[in-house]
Design a protein around this motif. Structure first.
Motif, PDB file in Angstrom:
ATOM      1  N   SER A  72       0.831  -1.197   0.000  1.00 27.85           N
ATOM      2  CA  SER A  72       0.000   0.000   0.000  1.00 27.85           C
ATOM      3  C   SER A  72       0.874   1.259   0.000  1.00 27.85           C
ATOM      4  N   VAL A  73       1.903   1.270   0.846  1.00 30.79           N
ATOM      5  CA  VAL A  73       2.800   2.432   0.913  1.00 30.79           C
ATOM      6  C   VAL A  73       3.505   2.619  -0.432  1.00 30.79           C
ATOM      7  N   ALA A  74       3.975   1.507  -1.007  1.00 31.53           N
ATOM      8  CA  ALA A  74       4.688   1.579  -2.289  1.00 31.53           C
ATOM      9  C   ALA A  74       3.780   2.151  -3.378  1.00 31.53           C
ATOM     10  N   LYS A  75       2.530   1.702  -3.384  1.00 36.91           N
ATOM     11  CA  LYS A  75       1.595   2.170  -4.412  1.00 36.91           C
ATOM     12  C   LYS A  75       1.373   3.675  -4.285  1.00 36.91           C
ATOM     13  N   ILE A  76       1.179   4.126  -3.053  1.00 38.60           N
ATOM     14  CA  ILE A  76       0.914   5.557  -2.833  1.00 38.60           C
ATOM     15  C   ILE A  76       2.112   6.413  -3.262  1.00 38.60           C
ATOM     16  N   LEU A  77       3.314   5.914  -2.997  1.00 44.08           N
ATOM     17  CA  LEU A  77       4.519   6.703  -3.322  1.00 44.08           C
ATOM     18  C   LEU A  77       5.007   6.432  -4.753  1.00 44.08           C
ATOM     19  N   ASN A  78       4.278   5.604  -5.471  1.00 41.20           N
ATOM     20  CA  ASN A  78       4.678   5.128  -6.806  1.00 41.20           C
ATOM     21  C   ASN A  78       6.104   4.559  -6.792  1.00 41.20           C
ATOM     22  N   ALA A  79       6.293   3.611  -5.913  1.00 40.95           N
ATOM     23  CA  ALA A  79       7.571   2.900  -5.813  1.00 40.95           C
ATOM     24  C   ALA A  79       7.264   1.408  -5.905  1.00 40.95           C
ATOM     25  N   HIS A  80       8.309   0.597  -5.957  1.00 37.82           N
ATOM     26  CA  HIS A  80       8.119  -0.847  -5.936  1.00 37.82           C
ATOM     27  C   HIS A  80       8.149  -1.312  -4.474  1.00 37.82           C
TER      28      HIS A  80
ATOM     29  N   PHE B 108       2.229  15.389   1.054  1.00 37.28           N
ATOM     30  CA  PHE B 108       2.618  15.776  -0.293  1.00 37.28           C
ATOM     31  C   PHE B 108       2.502  14.577  -1.213  1.00 37.28           C
ATOM     32  N   PRO B 109       2.034  14.725  -2.463  1.00 38.34           N
ATOM     33  CA  PRO B 109       2.042  13.551  -3.347  1.00 38.34           C
ATOM     34  C   PRO B 109       3.462  13.241  -3.808  1.00 38.34           C
ATOM     35  N   PHE B 110       3.841  11.981  -3.772  1.00 41.55           N
ATOM     36  CA  PHE B 110       5.168  11.559  -4.254  1.00 41.55           C
ATOM     37  C   PHE B 110       5.007  10.674  -5.472  1.00 41.55           C
ATOM     38  N   ASP B 111       5.961  10.775  -6.378  1.00 41.54           N
ATOM     39  CA  ASP B 111       5.985   9.918  -7.556  1.00 41.54           C
ATOM     40  C   ASP B 111       7.428   9.438  -7.701  1.00 41.54           C
ATOM     41  N   LEU B 112       7.789   8.472  -6.858  1.00 39.37           N
ATOM     42  CA  LEU B 112       9.212   8.110  -6.742  1.00 39.37           C
ATOM     43  C   LEU B 112       9.756   7.461  -8.016  1.00 39.37           C
ATOM     44  N   ARG B 113       8.872   6.805  -8.762  1.00 37.31           N
ATOM     45  CA  ARG B 113       9.328   6.187 -10.009  1.00 37.31           C
ATOM     46  C   ARG B 113       9.921   7.248 -10.936  1.00 37.31           C
ATOM     47  N   ASN B 114       9.403   8.471 -10.809  1.00 38.18           N
ATOM     48  CA  ASN B 114       9.847   9.558 -11.699  1.00 38.18           C
ATOM     49  C   ASN B 114      10.579  10.671 -10.944  1.00 38.18           C
ATOM     50  N   THR B 115      11.196  10.315  -9.825  1.00 41.31           N
ATOM     51  CA  THR B 115      11.950  11.306  -9.047  1.00 41.31           C
ATOM     52  C   THR B 115      13.392  10.824  -8.925  1.00 41.31           C
ATOM     53  N   PRO B 116      14.350  11.646  -9.362  1.00 42.06           N
ATOM     54  CA  PRO B 116      15.743  11.187  -9.317  1.00 42.06           C
ATOM     55  C   PRO B 116      16.341  11.281  -7.915  1.00 42.06           C
ATOM     56  N   VAL B 117      16.008  10.320  -7.065  1.00 37.21           N
ATOM     57  CA  VAL B 117      16.516  10.314  -5.692  1.00 37.21           C
ATOM     58  C   VAL B 117      16.853   8.874  -5.305  1.00 37.21           C
ATOM     59  N   HIS B 118      17.915   8.704  -4.517  1.00 36.70           N
ATOM     60  CA  HIS B 118      18.310   7.340  -4.119  1.00 36.70           C
ATOM     61  C   HIS B 118      17.646   6.909  -2.812  1.00 36.70           C
ATOM     62  N   PHE B 119      17.536   7.846  -1.866  1.00 39.22           N
ATOM     63  CA  PHE B 119      16.964   7.521  -0.558  1.00 39.22           C
ATOM     64  C   PHE B 119      16.000   8.621  -0.124  1.00 39.22           C
TER      65      PHE B 119
ATOM     66  N   TYR C  15      13.000   4.604   1.890  1.00 43.57           N
ATOM     67  CA  TYR C  15      12.915   4.199   0.482  1.00 43.57           C
ATOM     68  C   TYR C  15      14.340   4.099  -0.039  1.00 43.57           C
ATOM     69  N   ILE C  16      14.647   2.957  -0.620  1.00 39.23           N
ATOM     70  CA  ILE C  16      15.960   2.777  -1.250  1.00 39.23           C
ATOM     71  C   ILE C  16      15.703   2.436  -2.708  1.00 39.23           C
ATOM     72  N   ASN C  17      16.156   3.285  -3.590  1.00 43.99           N
ATOM     73  CA  ASN C  17      15.930   3.047  -5.018  1.00 43.99           C
ATOM     74  C   ASN C  17      16.445   1.668  -5.421  1.00 43.99           C
ATOM     75  N   GLU C  18      15.704   1.016  -6.326  1.00 50.38           N
ATOM     76  CA  GLU C  18      16.007  -0.390  -6.662  1.00 50.38           C
ATOM     77  C   GLU C  18      17.405  -0.591  -7.250  1.00 50.38           C
ATOM     78  N   ASN C  19      17.995   0.477  -7.770  1.00 51.62           N
ATOM     79  CA  ASN C  19      19.331   0.331  -8.360  1.00 51.62           C
ATOM     80  C   ASN C  19      20.457   0.460  -7.345  1.00 51.62           C
ATOM     81  N   VAL C  20      20.091   0.657  -6.082  1.00 52.28           N
ATOM     82  CA  VAL C  20      21.101   0.861  -5.040  1.00 52.28           C
ATOM     83  C   VAL C  20      21.204  -0.390  -4.176  1.00 52.28           C
ATOM     84  N   ARG C  21      22.429  -0.848  -3.947  1.00 48.97           N
ATOM     85  CA  ARG C  21      22.642  -2.029  -3.087  1.00 48.97           C
ATOM     86  C   ARG C  21      23.452  -1.611  -1.871  1.00 48.97           C
ATOM     87  N   ILE C  22      22.871  -1.760  -0.678  1.00 46.47           N
ATOM     88  CA  ILE C  22      23.620  -1.389   0.529  1.00 46.47           C
ATOM     89  C   ILE C  22      23.588  -2.538   1.538  1.00 46.47           C
TER      90      ILE C  22
END
Ligand SMILES: Cc1ncc(COP(=O)(O)O)c(C=O)c1O
Length: 375
Positions: free
Chosen positions: A53-61, A185-196, A214-221
């Protein structure tokens, strides 16, 4: 006398619907989410449903969403990982960050793990993006940029996309403390250039003690907290089951009410500005309150007099809750580091008023009336 609560940037009241959603997990549904029998599976399902649910609202995976204990832990995790796992040897931040960020970057700097620089500020407290670009262009080091989305004391909003694009251009990692904007605030993380990014449920009528990273899917920590395999091996410790359920419910409610609530709260803020200007002399508003600003926060400086020096104390006596700055530093003697960084006038006393959908114009009138008496 009724208490007037104008300190919603410090924390908010728990929404009864959020409590209702949490209650089963505080009572009969108490299974450990890691247990494999039905009690455990029921708890695991609640957590994964909340994550979706959180991922959907923030447009993240959903795989990009991690639950933590608070916004502070989320920022500590992201900043430390950028240095220790992603190879950042330089950090650029601002003097206006919350101590969750400032004290973390100072700690890493003191340990010799990264060099540290502060971006210039414009007169209205916004980040000077030209200086940020200049700094990024002139460092050969892999850099972490950590800048907050909305300032918790003066409300200034960052151009997150602008900063993110600069970071992309110069190959920097970008972390943004979004504790004051997730749920506002509405977030659209899929289209926001941010890592965390980070979040904290108690800032939007959810429970205390549960945060988001939120950790962008391209980041491995690597994990910040070691132990069990919770949160897909990224954050050990038995999950705050009812907190996570509460986080998701609070975010769902905040999102459903966003348009009406934000317009209403912004109206209150503007009304308070007008009433203050009408009724009190020599006041100043900090930051950019009518420009790029969070609608919940209003920072006001009053002329310093013998009476106004005791302002917060006197407001408290009259059952009015407001802060000198961040709640985490309100006990500190030196006052707010944010106000010191943007306003060099020592002859002022600053109060942050911050609103929510439960506040009213009548409360604004009562507070302004009381301020007139107290100053
Ligand atoms: C901007 C900002 N960042 C971080 C935090 C820390 O969040 P938490 O209370 O969840 O640790 C706060 C809250 O005080 C905040 O306002």
């Amino acid at each position: 006398m009724q208490r007037i609560y104008f300190d919603n940037a410090a924390t908010t009241s728990l929404d009864p619907q959020v409590l209702e959603a949490m209650m089963p997990y505080l009572t009969e549904k108490f299974g450990n989410p890691s247990s494999i029998y039905s009690y455990g599976r029921e708890s695991r399902l609640a957590i994964e449903t909340a994550r979706k649910s959180v991922a959907k609202i923030l447009n993240a995976h959903p795989a990009e969403i991690f639950f933590t204990s608070c916004g502070t832990e989320s920022s500590n995790t992201a900043i430390s990982a950028a240095v220790h796992d992603l190879g950042c040897t330089h950090i650029i931040t601002s003097p206006l960050e919350h101590h969750a960020t400032l004290h973390t970057v100072e700690h890493l700097h003191k340990r010799g793990d990264a060099s540290l620089s502060y971006v210039n500020l414009l007169p209205n407290g916004h980040i000077d993006l030209e200086d940020l670009e200049h700094q990024l262009a002139n460092t050969a080091d892999k850099t972490l940029v950590t800048l907050m989305h909305a300032n918790n004391e003066i409300g200034n909003l960052l151009d997150m996309h602008g900063v993110g694009e600069l970071c992309k251009l110069y190959g920097a990692i970008f972390h943004s403390d979004t504790v004051q904007t997730v749920g506002h605030f509405p977030f659209d993380l899929r289209n926001t250039p941010v890592h965390f990014i980070t979040g904290s449920a108690h800032k939007f009528h959810g429970p205390k003690g549960v945060g988001l990273l939120y950790i962008n899917e391209n980041v491995r920590i690597s994990p910040y907290i070691h132990g069990g395999s919770q949160e897909r091996n990224m954050r050990a410790g038995t999950e705050n089951l009812y907190g996570v359920v509460g986080f998701a419910k609070a975010l769902e409610l905040a999102t459903a009410g966003f348009e009406a609530d934000s317009a209403y709260i912004k109206g209150l803020k503007i009304y308070m500005m007008e009433q203050l200007k009408k009724n009190l002399k020599g006041i100043a508003f900090n930051g950019d309150p009518l420009g790029r600003s969070l609608y919940t926060v209003l920072s006001v400086s009053f002329p310093k007099t013998e009476k106004s020096e005791m302002l917060l104390f006197n407001l408290d006596i009259h059952h009015i809750c407001a802060s000198g700055g961040s709640a985490c530093t309100s006990g500190a003697e030196q006052g707010s580091h944010v106000i010191r960084a943007i306003n060099h006038n020592p002859n002022q006393v600053t109060v942050r008023f911050s609103f929510c959908k439960h506040n009213t114009r009548e409360e604004v009138d009562a507070v302004v009336g009381r301020l007139k008496e107290l100053i």
